[in-house]
Design a protein around this motif. Structure first.
Motif, PDB file in Angstrom:
ATOM      1  N   ASP A  38       0.833  -1.211   0.000  1.00  0.00           N
ATOM      2  CA  ASP A  38       0.000   0.000   0.000  1.00  0.00           C
ATOM      3  C   ASP A  38       0.860   1.250   0.000  1.00  0.00           C
ATOM      4  O   ASP A  38       0.595   2.208  -0.726  1.00  0.00           O
ATOM      5  N   THR A  66       2.385   1.730  -3.325  1.00  0.00           N
ATOM      6  CA  THR A  66       1.352   2.160  -4.266  1.00  0.00           C
ATOM      7  C   THR A  66       1.149   3.666  -4.167  1.00  0.00           C
ATOM      8  O   THR A  66       1.081   4.381  -5.174  1.00  0.00           O
ATOM      9  N   GLU A  67       1.059   4.137  -2.935  1.00  0.00           N
ATOM     10  CA  GLU A  67       0.831   5.559  -2.705  1.00  0.00           C
ATOM     11  C   GLU A  67       1.988   6.394  -3.267  1.00  0.00           C
ATOM     12  O   GLU A  67       1.782   7.386  -3.954  1.00  0.00           O
ATOM     13  N   GLN A  68       3.224   5.910  -2.986  1.00  0.00           N
ATOM     14  CA  GLN A  68       4.406   6.624  -3.491  1.00  0.00           C
ATOM     15  C   GLN A  68       4.396   6.656  -5.016  1.00  0.00           C
ATOM     16  O   GLN A  68       4.727   7.669  -5.626  1.00  0.00           O
ATOM     17  N   ALA A 125       1.824   6.547  -7.001  1.00  0.00           N
ATOM     18  CA  ALA A 125       0.813   7.503  -7.463  1.00  0.00           C
ATOM     19  C   ALA A 125       1.377   8.913  -7.424  1.00  0.00           C
ATOM     20  O   ALA A 125       1.241   9.686  -8.374  1.00  0.00           O
ATOM     21  N   GLU A 126       2.034   9.236  -6.320  1.00  0.00           N
ATOM     22  CA  GLU A 126       2.639  10.578  -6.195  1.00  0.00           C
ATOM     23  C   GLU A 126       3.666  10.789  -7.313  1.00  0.00           C
ATOM     24  O   GLU A 126       3.714  11.850  -7.929  1.00  0.00           O
ATOM     25  N   HIS A 168      -8.241   2.259  -5.975  1.00  0.00           N
ATOM     26  CA  HIS A 168      -7.717   3.250  -5.008  1.00  0.00           C
ATOM     27  C   HIS A 168      -6.626   4.055  -5.652  1.00  0.00           C
ATOM     28  O   HIS A 168      -6.565   5.279  -5.514  1.00  0.00           O
ATOM     29  N   PHE A 169      -5.790   3.336  -6.363  1.00  0.00           N
ATOM     30  CA  PHE A 169      -4.671   3.988  -7.043  1.00  0.00           C
ATOM     31  C   PHE A 169      -5.194   4.978  -8.080  1.00  0.00           C
ATOM     32  O   PHE A 169      -4.746   6.117  -8.163  1.00  0.00           O
ATOM     33  N   ALA A 201      -6.422   7.951  -6.527  1.00  0.00           N
ATOM     34  CA  ALA A 201      -5.318   8.778  -6.029  1.00  0.00           C
ATOM     35  C   ALA A 201      -4.712   9.622  -7.147  1.00  0.00           C
ATOM     36  O   ALA A 201      -4.174  10.696  -6.901  1.00  0.00           O
TER      37      ALA A 201
END
Lengths: 371, 262, 537
Positions: B196, B199-201, B203-204, B223-224, B227
């Motif tokens: 997770d 994934t967040e990184q 997306a950024e 979710h991605f 984001a």
């Protein structure tokens, strides 16, 4: 550039070994009296010279197989063409000293009742022309073949078998008398090269030394190629050709360049080989020979350059020993070698040597694991 | 028959109103009778970030294959910058035009170092005859270091790419894309198999990349996609099923039926 | 029905004729017996006339007497002037009855001498007698002989026989003979033009030679002859082309047999078994061993030796194949180039093993009687072993097609061919399929070996020559498609044979190889490629 050159220790060591060994054998032949226990016979000199030519051929194969992933099962065709170019020069140098005493035509042409030299034999009386052809003919063939094959993205086993078919077709062609290359018997009865008699011990030592120098120069050239940006792209092509395309490279151009260089090296190797063994005939194009040459590379270690040289010398020394000691078993040994190397030693002898320390440390790890 | 062909004759000739970067028009691809793409049309504006979603077999990867020249369509046009027809070019030419691709399964050059992987991707002359060079220029070195820093792989630069973890390989591939500096990036399932946090990184990272590049992302992870906060295209059976903001698409009853489920 | 009826009628007629001829009177015999006339003949002219009479007499011993006269074995016993001739075993036979006469000393028999006048009569008599012989083969060869001899004097006899002849083939031969004789006679132009037209229908080199040898004939005849020669040449060219096609078909069958096993293993597993040629060799040596055993233990089975060898060769090669797959290829999965090298090493070892066991020289494998000789089909001479190989090639092909289309194994093989991973996840035991595929492909190679043992030298190098050709066939046809292999094998076979007359065997082969390399430029995946995403991955 120099850093890239000496960056591979195995290559440096093998190059040094080749030079030192060749000079040592030359010295042992020329300066030590025959009674001396370290004296090297002319036979030994010839043998070493042959091995060195095979080593150069192996190097050529390693460049395309080890670094570009092109498994050529037909490098004998480049080797043989280089050899024939040299053989034609040697044939022309016989001049009127042939059995039939014809001033221009080689014996086999007189025998076939030919009256004129075929056009493709012209110019071969000139050393510079012959040497040019030694490099040019295999290169041009490699260029045409590679251009056709790589352009249509023929890869893998397809490419391998087609290279095999190429050398096979060439063999069939050269067996024909009316091709004008001596047919079945090939070219032989050579007398001299660059004014030196081929029957002199000194000439044979010189040829052996020349082969050693060629191997070292070949090592340098190949090392520079694989260490350059070009080599990095080549390796990338070997590992993931389509990925390279999406980066904007054209793999076919890289592969083609590598194949042409490799063919030229193989041609030079063949040209050095012919005066040392005194004959060239179509059996050099035999498919089996080309595959055998590939196994030299595999035994030494594919994609290492140094391994190719080591493997060629090693396997051929083994062959010399087997064929005198127990000739019936040689093919079993060679066949076994093919299976053994591919199955158990994918990185060859060199890989085995470099893997030794890791193997020990891994055993340590296993020992520490709780039961 | 393509959709375009049945439009009134003037419709196709009209250049699209706003400038477009990528203009797919009636692309059809058939494999042994199976229509992987069925006159697919799609328009991407310069600088846009677009997410493409859809169930398996919807034609997402085939669309990427067509754009990058891996697959030749049976019909249709794919215009890049309104002037280059991608269906007539090969992979290398398309890459040189400025379209980069990251594969679903990370493909890096495993037997070479992280550094060399990026070096190979670095924009520059790709011709074989210019490749007999050693090392890299100071400028190139700086650029590689910068890219590796962006994906946090600088400390791994001397490792062989084959020894990296799955997530690191994904990032290395993104780093290679950055080094290639294409105008348009095609990113196929970049967060598959990531944690997770990763994934967040990612997306950024993609949003950051989008500042200078146009990007198409194919992804299953909603979710991605959320984001990313961009326009979404949903493919189904080789056609565009719905297009618009994430909220609009995810509330489309047809999308819910074929893809999202209830 | 009509034929049967006619046969019965003929038979009845014959029996009836035999009955009325059977009891001749003694007086008739004395006056008309040509044998007696020969015995009584004084001087060569009288002898020649007696022979002429004998020839048309229908005497059952006429042929024997004429032949004995020609061979110089006919003699006359001094005691009773009876005619006797000596047969091959040296026994004397009574010329009138053909029965052996015991107790005759060669010293008592004075041979009858002949001169050229008599010899001509003898030749004519022989021709006429043979034309009337009850044995159709004798009649046919007699007609052929007259055709070559072009003897105008034979025309009346020929015409008589043509009217009587029932076999259409022989009647045609007789008509040709009559036409040939007619051309040598001094008949009118119309008859000769007609004769040329008749001879033209032979469409062979003999007819062409005869027509080309015509000299000093009227212009109409010469014109007809040269037109006929052109027609014959066209026809012969066609026949040659057809012959080449048949040779090509038989070469194609050889290629098909050698390649089809490879096509299966390469198609399913994507690896090339360089020892495939050695599987063929094993099949050939199995045939040798079977024949060797039969020669020593059951010679009467020799004609069935191939049928015994076929299943054995299949099993031997299949077992060898499984062994290779289990011990080598399985460990090299995903590394096709290494597989190629390892199996090449194996082929070296197998060759050497056979060389050590059976010796390096060719071993004798015999053709069963039903495979030797040749048959003629529409002017094409086909050797029986070629025909057998063509038939066998098709049989093996369709048997394999059946296995692949209709059996569970075939279904699973096709699944693995198309998508190995997907097949695995569907519950197909991929390694098991690999082994079976290898067994099947190798077994078929073994069958090919049995067939090849009939036309090629059985030596340790037998298989080596086929691997490149076989692979070319597979590449040409497209991987994973048996029909492609079939079409490719026959195309290559026929192209090879059609090129041979122009380029010679070696250059033809080279040309085919070069054409193939160029073909791959256009269609890298062969004639009938598999499509789809799975293939491209």
């Amino acid at each position: 550039m120099l850093r890239a050159l000496i960056g591979d220790r195995a290559v440096v060591m093998v190059a040094a070994l080749v030079l030192a060994g060749a000079i040592g054998v030359a010295f042992a032949n020329q300066s030590l009296p025959p009674t001396h226990e370290l004296h090297a016979s002319v036979f030994a000199v010839g043998l070493i010279g042959k091995y060195l030519c095979f080593a150069l051929l192996a190097l050529a194969i390693d460049l395309v197989w080890g670094y570009a992933g092109i498994l050529s099962l037909g490098h004998g065709v480049f080797w043989g063409l280089g050899g024939y170019a040299m053989g034609m020069h040697l044939m022309r140098l016989i001049g009127p000293r042939g059995v039939y005493g014809h001033p221009v035509l080689p014996d086999f042409m007189v025998f076939l009742n030919w009256t004129e030299l075929p056009w493709y034999w012209r110019g071969f009386d000139q050393a510079w022309f012959a040497l040019l052809m030694v490099v040019l003919v295999p290169s041009v063939l490699a260029f045409v073949f590679g251009w056709l094959a790589f352009r249509s993205r023929v890869t893998g086993v397809y490419l391998s078998i087609i290279t095999q078919a190429l050398t096979y077709a060439t063999m069939l062609a050269f067996f024909r008398n009316d091709m004008g290359f001596g047919g079945n018997n090939g070219l032989t009865d050579f007398r001299e090269l660059f004014g030196f008699s081929l029957r002199d011990d000194g000439t044979r030592v010189g040829l052996m030394l020349a082969s050693a120098v060629a191997v070292v120069l070949g090592l340098i050239l190949c090392r520079l190629i694989v260490a350059s940006r070009f080599g990095k792209v080549l390796i990338a092509v070997r590992d993931a050709e389509s990925r390279v395309r999406f980066l904007g490279y054209r793999p076919e151009a890289y592969k083609l360049a590598a194949l042409v260089v490799s063919a030229a090296l193989a041609g030079i190797a063949g040209a050095l080989y012919v005066p040392q063994v005194g004959i060239i005939n179509p059996s050099e194009f035999a498919p089996t020979f080309s595959i055998e040459a590939v196994i030299w590379v595999a035994v030494g270690g594919r994609g290492t350059l140094a391994g190719a040289v080591l493997g060629a010398v090693l396997v051929n020394a083994l062959k010399s020993w087997f064929t005198t000691a127990m000739p019936d078993l040689w093919l079993f040994a060679l066949g076994g070698l093919f299976i053994l190397v591919t199955l158990l030693m994918p990185k060859g002898v060199l890989g085995l040597v470099s893997a030794l320390p890791t193997a020990f440390s891994r055993r340590g790890v296993i020992a520490e694991r709780p039961a | 028959m393509t959709e375009a062909a049945v439009l009134p004759s003037g419709a196709l000739a009209d250049p699209p109103q706003a400038p477009t970067l990528l203009y797919l028009d009636g692309i059809t691809v058939t494999f042994d009778g199976f229509r992987a793409l069925d006159s697919l049309s799609l328009i991407l504006a310069p600088g846009e970030l677009r997410a493409v979603i859809g169930p398996n077999g919807a034609g997402k990867t085939t669309m990427m294959d067509v754009i990058t020249g891996k697959t030749r369509p049976d019909a249709g046009r794919a215009l890049f910058r309104d002037e280059h027809d991608l269906t007539r070019l090969d992979e290398a030419a398309i890459a040189e035009l400025g379209i980069g691709r990251k594969f679903q399964k990370p493909t890096v050059f495993e037997t070479q170092t992280v550094w060399d992987n990026v070096l190979l991707a670095l924009a520059g002359d790709r011709r074989a005859r210019r490749a007999f060079r050693f090392g890299e220029t100071a400028e190139e070195r700086e650029r590689i270091e910068q890219v590796l820093t962006t994906v946090r792989l600088l400390e791994h630069r001397h490792r062989l790419a084959g020894g990296l973890s799955h997530g690191q390989k994904q990032w290395l591939e993104i780093a290679m894309l950055l080094a290639q500096d294409p105008e348009l990036l095609l990113v196929d399932e970049p967060v598959a198999g990531m944690t997770d946090a990763e994934t967040e990184q990612t997306a950024e990272l993609l949003v950051a990349i989008n500042r200078d590049h146009s990007v198409i992302v194919v992804e299953h992870d909603m979710h991605f996609v959320r984001a990313l906060g961009c326009k979404v295209t949903c493919l189904h059976e080789g056609r565009v099923l719905a297009e618009g903001s994430i909220d609009r698409v995810s509330n489309d009853p047809r999308v819910i039926e074929v893809y999202l489920g209830r | 029905m009509g034929v049967l009826l006619r046969l019965v009628l003929c038979l009845a007629l014959l029996i009836f004729a035999a009955f009325i001829q059977a009891p001749p009177t003694r007086a008739q015999q004395a006056a008309e017996d040509p044998v007696a006339a020969i015995a009584a003949a004084s001087g060569f002219d009288e002898l020649a006339r007696a022979i002429d009479r004998l020839a048309v007499s229908g005497h059952p011993q006429a042929l024997a007497i004429v032949e004995a006269l020609r061979a110089g074995t006919l003699g006359q016993r001094a005691a009773d002037r009876a005619l006797l001739w000596r047969d091959a075993e040296g026994r004397f036979r009574d010329a009138a009855t053909g029965e052996v006469v015991e107790g005759v000393s060669p010293r008592d028999v004075r041979p009858i001498r002949v001169n050229n006048r008599v010899r001509r009569s003898l030749d004519a008599a022989l021709g006429a007698l043979q034309l009337a012989s009850p044995d159709p083969r004798v009649r046919l060869s007699a007609a052929e002989r007259v055709f070559r001899a072009r003897d105008p004097e034979a025309i009346p006899v020929l015409e008589a026989q043509i009217a009587r002849e029932t076999d259409p083939r022989i009647r045609r031969a007789m008509e040709w003979a009559r036409a040939a004789a007619l051309l040598a006679s001094d008949r009118d132009v119309a008859a000769k033009v007609e004769a040329v037209a008749t001879i033209r229908t032979r469409y062979d080199l003999d007819a062409r030679g005869l027509l080309a040898s015509l000299r000093d004939e009227p212009p109409e005849v010469m014109e007809a002859a040269s037109a006929a020669i052109r027609a014959i040449d066209r026809h012969l060219a066609l026949v040659h082309a057809a012959q080449d096609v048949v040779f090509g078909l038989s070469l194609g069958s050889v290629l098909l047999l050698a390649a089809i096993g490879l096509a299966i293993t390469f198609g399913v597993m994507g690896v090339i078994n360089m020892a495939h040629g050695e599987m063929v060799m094993l099949g050939a040596y199995t045939t040798f061993v079977v024949q060797d055993w039969i020669r020593d233990n059951a010679p009467h089975l020799f004609d069935h030796s191939l049928f015994i060898a076929l299943p054995l060769a299949f099993v031997v090669a299949a077992l060898a194949g499984v062994l290779i797959e289990r011990t080598i290829i399985r460990f090299l999965y995903g590394r096709p180039l290494e597989t190629l090298l390892a199996t090449f090493g194996l082929s070296l070892m197998l060759q050497q093993a056979v060389r050590v066991i059976f010796g390096p020289n060719n071993r004798e494998v015999g053709n069963p009687s039903w495979m030797s000789g040749s048959i003629e089909l529409f002017e094409l001479m086909l050797t029986r072993n070629r025909v057998a190989i063509i038939v066998f090639g098709f049989a093996v092909f369709f048997a394999l097609l059946l296995v692949i289309r209709r059996t569970r194994l075939g279904l699973e093989m096709r699944a693995v061919t198309q998508n190995r991973r997907m097949a695995g996840s569907m519950g197909i035991r991929v390694p098991w399929i690999d082994s079976l595929t290898f067994a099947l492909g190798s077994g078929v190679a073994g069958l090919a070996g049995v067939a090849l043992s009939q036309i090629d030298n059985v030596s340790p190098n037998l298989g080596q020559g086929y691997i490149i050709d076989s692979f070319m066939v597979v590449v040409f046809g497209g991987v994973g498609n048996l029909w492609g292999t079939l079409v490719a094998a026959y195309t290559l076979g026929i192209v090879n044979k059609l090129l041979e007359p122009f380029a010679g065997a070696v250059l033809g082969k080279i040309a085919v190889l070069v054409l193939l390399v160029l073909f791959i430029q256009v269609k890298p995946r062969g004639l009938f490629p598999l499509k789809g995403r799975a293939v491209e991955a």
